[in-house]
Design an enzyme around this catalytic site. Structure first.
Site, short mmCIF file in Angstrom:
data_model
loop_
_atom_site.label_atom_id
_atom_site.label_comp_id
_atom_site.label_asym_id
_atom_site.label_seq_id
_atom_site.Cartn_x
_atom_site.Cartn_y
_atom_site.Cartn_z
N ALA A 64 0.82 -1.22 0.00
CA ALA A 64 0.00 0.00 0.00
C ALA A 64 0.85 1.27 0.00
CB ALA A 64 -0.92 0.00 1.21
N GLY A 68 0.51 -6.11 -0.23
CA GLY A 68 -0.13 -6.17 -1.53
C GLY A 68 0.80 -6.60 -2.64
N GLU A 71 0.65 -10.28 -2.48
CA GLU A 71 -0.68 -10.68 -2.95
C GLU A 71 -0.76 -10.63 -4.47
OE1 GLU A 71 -3.81 -9.55 0.51
OE2 GLU A 71 -2.62 -7.86 -0.22
N GLU A 104 0.87 -7.52 7.56
CA GLU A 104 -0.20 -6.62 7.97
C GLU A 104 -0.65 -6.81 9.42
OE1 GLU A 104 -0.70 -6.86 3.45
OE2 GLU A 104 -0.06 -8.17 5.08
#
Length: 252
Positions: free
Chosen positions: A60, A110, A113, A133
């Site tokens: 992020a 992310g 991911e 996270e």
């Protein structure tokens, strides 16, 4: 932000949002554009995702988080961005070609991911891999809890996610998070060789194989029946017929 190059049957998307390829609304929209462009090109068998920065993708955008996190409306925007990431990463996972993440630097949050949504992951031994996270009181909400569990099993997902563990490339390969690990200097050559091999595989065959593999993960689908349906479609496919003819002629 993200550039796209095509060389024969292989497309390369290069992440280039300095300094760490932080994910923003504009970044994810550009990735969606790349996926749409490559999906629409029937000549492509592979899509490589790599980075022009030292980091593959650090997750992020902290500036965006800082501006949004202090208000209810801003936090809702962050949830909406996570939903958009889920949708685009699902599109990446369902691509009708082989997708390869070339990870030379950190892939965190992310960024991992994104890589988990690819078919194949090749990582440098010195790269940092993780979903940290939970250490911030959050969770990997762009598909990380689902894909890591599905790909590596409950034990690995609990270990990495619940302890916010960050692995190096060697550890990631041992746990099955990535498929290959290599010295950073040798990594591009290894991926190039892999893409040459994949580039020789017809796109329709890749699409059918991916459909069957996905069916094996879905208890509501009859994977054996899907295999037979795909086999029939490929038997009737002119490209497959020509390749098989050449093979049989050569075999005598």
């Amino acid at each position: 932000m993200i550039s796209l190059e095509i060389d024969g049957a292989v497309a390369t998307a290069t992440l280039s949002r300095a300094p760490v390829n932080a994910i923003s609304d504009e970044w994810i929209e550009r990735l969606e554009w790349v996926l749409n462009e490559t999906s629409a090109n029937p000549d492509l068998s592979a899509l490589r995702i790599r980075s022009a920065e030292k980091v593959f993708c650090a997750g992020a955008d902290l500036a965006v988080m800082r501006s949004r996190f202090t208000s209810e409306a801003g936090r809702l925007q962050m949830v909406e961005l996570a939903a958009k990431m889920q949708r685009v990463f699902a599109q990446l996972e369902a691509m009708p070609m082989v997708t390869v993440a070339q990870i030379e630097g950190a892939a965190l949050g992310g960024g991992l991911e994104l890589a988990l949504a690819c078919d194949l992951r090749v990582v440098a031994d010195t790269a940092r891999i993780g979903l940290p996270e939970a250490g911030l009181g959050l969770l990997p909400g762009a598909g990380g809890t689902q894909r890591l569990t599905r790909l590596c099993g409950d034990a690995v997902a609990r270990r990495m996610i619940l302890s916010a563990e960050v692995l190096d490339g060697v550890q990631a390969e041992k746990l099955g998070v990535v498929h290959w690990v290599a010295d950073k200097a040798q990594l591009p050559g290894l991926v190039d060789e892999l893409l040459v091999r994949i580039g020789r595989v017809p796109r329709d065959a890749i699409t059918e194989c991916k459909r069957c593999i996905q069916a094996a993960l879905d208890p509501d689908q009859d994977g054996y029946a899907i295999e037979l349906e795909g086999t029939q479609r490929l038997y009737e496919n002119p490209i497959s017929q020509e390749i098989v003819r050449r093979f049989l002629d050569k075999a005598g």
